[in-house]
Enzyme design. Sequence first.
Site, PDB file in Angstrom:
ATOM      1  N   HIS A   1     -11.897  11.161  -2.288  1.00  0.00           N
ATOM      2  CA  HIS A   1     -12.233  10.037  -3.157  1.00  0.00           C
ATOM      3  C   HIS A   1     -12.969  10.522  -4.417  1.00  0.00           C
ATOM      4  O   HIS A   1     -13.165   9.747  -5.337  1.00  0.00           O
ATOM      5  CB  HIS A   1     -13.142   9.040  -2.443  1.00  0.00           C
TER       6      HIS A   1
ATOM      7  N   LEU B   1       0.840  -1.202   0.000  1.00  0.00           N
ATOM      8  CA  LEU B   1       0.000   0.000   0.000  1.00  0.00           C
ATOM      9  C   LEU B   1       0.877   1.254   0.000  1.00  0.00           C
ATOM     10  O   LEU B   1       1.260   1.748   1.059  1.00  0.00           O
ATOM     11  CB  LEU B   1      -0.909  -0.018   1.240  1.00  0.00           C
TER      12      LEU B   1
ATOM     13  N   GLU C   1       1.312   4.585  -2.871  1.00  0.00           N
ATOM     14  CA  GLU C   1       1.147   5.123  -4.221  1.00  0.00           C
ATOM     15  C   GLU C   1       2.462   5.586  -4.819  1.00  0.00           C
ATOM     16  O   GLU C   1       2.711   5.416  -6.010  1.00  0.00           O
ATOM     17  CB  GLU C   1       0.129   6.272  -4.216  1.00  0.00           C
TER      18      GLU C   1
HETATM   19  C1  LIG Z   1      -3.181   7.034   0.430  1.00  0.00           C
HETATM   20  C2  LIG Z   1      -4.300   6.087   0.356  1.00  0.00           C
HETATM   21  N1  LIG Z   1      -4.204   5.025  -0.469  1.00  0.00           N
HETATM   22  C3  LIG Z   1      -5.206   4.147  -0.573  1.00  0.00           C
HETATM   23  C4  LIG Z   1      -6.345   4.311   0.147  1.00  0.00           C
HETATM   24  C5  LIG Z   1      -7.506   3.356  -0.053  1.00  0.00           C
HETATM   25  N2  LIG Z   1      -7.619   2.444   1.063  1.00  0.00           N
HETATM   26  C6  LIG Z   1      -8.435   2.721   2.085  1.00  0.00           C
HETATM   27  S1  LIG Z   1      -8.265   1.637   3.302  1.00  0.00           S
HETATM   28  C7  LIG Z   1      -7.101   0.742   2.474  1.00  0.00           C
HETATM   29  C8  LIG Z   1      -6.467  -0.428   3.123  1.00  0.00           C
HETATM   30  C9  LIG Z   1      -5.870  -0.058   4.427  1.00  0.00           C
HETATM   31  O1  LIG Z   1      -5.410  -1.168   5.083  1.00  0.00           O
HETATM   32  P1  LIG Z   1      -4.682  -1.076   6.480  1.00  0.00           P
HETATM   33  O2  LIG Z   1      -3.709   0.040   6.499  1.00  0.00           O
HETATM   34  O3  LIG Z   1      -4.158  -2.418   6.778  1.00  0.00           O
HETATM   35  O4  LIG Z   1      -5.827  -0.680   7.507  1.00  0.00           O
HETATM   36  P2  LIG Z   1      -7.226  -1.371   7.820  1.00  0.00           P
HETATM   37  O5  LIG Z   1      -8.210  -0.841   6.839  1.00  0.00           O
HETATM   38  O6  LIG Z   1      -7.043  -2.831   7.726  1.00  0.00           O
HETATM   39  O7  LIG Z   1      -7.597  -0.924   9.180  1.00  0.00           O
HETATM   40  C10 LIG Z   1      -6.862   1.310   1.230  1.00  0.00           C
HETATM   41  C11 LIG Z   1      -5.940   0.777   0.236  1.00  0.00           C
HETATM   42  C12 LIG Z   1      -6.418   5.448   0.998  1.00  0.00           C
HETATM   43  N3  LIG Z   1      -7.505   5.708   1.736  1.00  0.00           N
HETATM   44  N4  LIG Z   1      -5.378   6.302   1.090  1.00  0.00           N
END
Ligand SMILES: Cc1ncc(C[n+]2csc(CCOP(=O)(O)OP(=O)(O)O)c2C)c(N)n1
Lengths: 372, 325
Positions: free
Chosen positions: B129, B58, B60
Amino acid sequence: MASNTKKAQKFDAKKSLETVEEQFQTLQILNEEGEVVNEAAMPELSDEQLQELMRRMVYTRILDQRSISLNRQGRLGFYAPTAGQEASQLASQFALEKEDFILPGYRDVPQLIWHGLPLYQAFLFSRGHFQGNQIPEGVNVISPQIIIGAQYVQAAGVALGMKKNGSKSVAITYTGDGGASQGDFYEGINFAGAFKAPAIFIVQNNRFAISTPVEKQSAAKTVAQKAVAAGIPGIQVDGMDPLAVYAAVREARERAVNGEGPTLIETLTYRYGPHTMAGDDPTRYRTSELDNEWEKKDPLVRFRKFLENKGLWNEEKENEVIEKAKEEIKEAIKKADAAPKQKVTDLMSIMFEEMPQNLKEQYEIYKAKESK
Amino acid sequence: MAQMTMIQAITDALRTELRNDPKTLVFGEDVGVNGGVFRATEGLHKEFGEDRVFDTPLAESGIGGLSIGLALTGFRPIPEIQFFGFVFEVMDSIAGQMSRARYRSGGRYNMPITVRSPFGGGVHTPELHSDSLEGLMAQTPGLKVVVPSTPYDAKGLLLSAIRDNDPVIFLEHLKLYRAFRQEVPEEEYTIPLGKADVKREGTDLSIITYGAMVHESLKAAEELEKEGHSVEVIDLRTISPLDIDTIIASVEKTGRAMVVQEAQKQAGVAANVVAEINDRAILSLEAPVLRVAAADTVYPFSQAESVWLPNYKDVIETAKKVLTF
Ligand SMILES: Cc1ncc(C[n+]2csc(CCOP(=O)(O)OP(=O)(O)O)c2C)c(N)n1
């Protein structure tokens, strides 16, 4: 070939990694049966405090269930389920003092509520109403961060500010196992380390970032070991064990206010529900075996057993909490319903301290539209 | 021919090119097993395997840098940024690096990268978003910026984007993903980048627009028709580079023009189109070229978005000003 082998013996770069990996063991105090397995690490908590922590976990589980059903009825908006993560979220907040500052991610609304954010505002946040983000004076939090990782660097800043102000408080921030891959994650822990700033960095490792399993995030065996590179203490705790989470955060807090800098804490946990309520389907990426395995570790179940054995909890107490939660949630929804309809002109007026020409002009146009 | 939604047309284009060109790679957050959070990559991981279609950690900025590196080693990367509001995290890779790689290498290195990303308002998302940030991209020399408005266009444009040897930012409006179906050929076809499309012909007024606003403009044109106004609607499809010829030919024909965008008004794509028209066709104009755009606030908290977003009524209101000037 021969010289290669010789070289490898001389410089065993892998050795340091192995040494680090061996050192990161999971801290657990209460096992799945609610038995104390690590007496030495037991935090100092009074009976009342233990009961209060349980109360909050039960309350928050109900809040999660209600939020999900309100969302399904269209009465709440954006919502990221929290069930499974109560120990990780609530015991870490429980270890804080009121003056400590929380920088949450989108899933960390419960910590804000227990730190003083009125419930109806949490609902307004979910509904996409700016009043949900207007944090009351004296509540030391900022509204949930949507950009994953952004809160980590900001936490270093809040912590440095506290240090410069000479306040005996800490900044605490949360992200997930996915968030620990962001550049901002590394920058945040590194900055806080470099400035010896009083910060606590929590990574709630619930094994999945939306669909992506934690194994795909990094070659590092633990998130906690990433602290080594930043030169700060790191620890992995059983995130389904409220006492282990509390103990680790409390200790990190003590170090921080004593001027010893930040700590990285990885809590091993699980989200039972979908990622958010916006169409995520966990059956696409998780097996029910894994779900069952983690549900056996449930934080409420083990803490309940622990407290029952001590004579500190029973069904009656639990039901009282549940009823109270339901009542308060109902009231909070009512209050959220009563919030004035959000207008574009409201949003214009919060853009700048003083409205620039373009907005002033547009303000009049929207005002006319809104009064129709 | 098949009836496809825009998202199906996008998946279809990705599948087509993954089959055609072994150097294409699809990657990003949750695009593998999960098929993307909007299912744009549904079934691709299964068909092409982990080597060609994969989840990244994760980050970008990592996705952007990885794309550049893979381009340098002969691949044709098709990264996804899960929502375009997260582009700020990868701004250096996009605007500071891949846009300049050809230039700073004296033409030595291509960047055949297609960055796909959903954007656009109207579906009640959390912050960052829904933002329309295409103006930031259009302002960056070295990038091509494509915004399809129909399933048919999406497939043809995406195939061209992937095959293009320069970096293309391909922006997919969230609200259009499943808004309607359209006949889309199952075989491959391309639509050239940099070519606008006259979505409706008319003689009294030219509306120049793109993305979801194409549909608001078409709806407005229909209403205006009832009142006796013949309105031409031009879908830019590519906002950088602009199809100047199509715009100017239309304006010279109608003598009146306006530009409609979903993004905030300040320093936007619409302003650029207005300037181009004024530079080139001022003597053909019977009226000033006006704009319909959103207010200059941050993208609104979702409860206010329906009022904030421009719609066909705003288009009609402005069109009447231009028509009666
Ligand atoms: C910079 C950014 N990239 C992508 C996203 C989209 N997104 C939202 S939640 C998520 C996964 C997050 O996973 P994690 O950090 O493990 O936290 P969890 O949701 O499991 O609590 C993604 C890819 C975002 N909100 N912000």
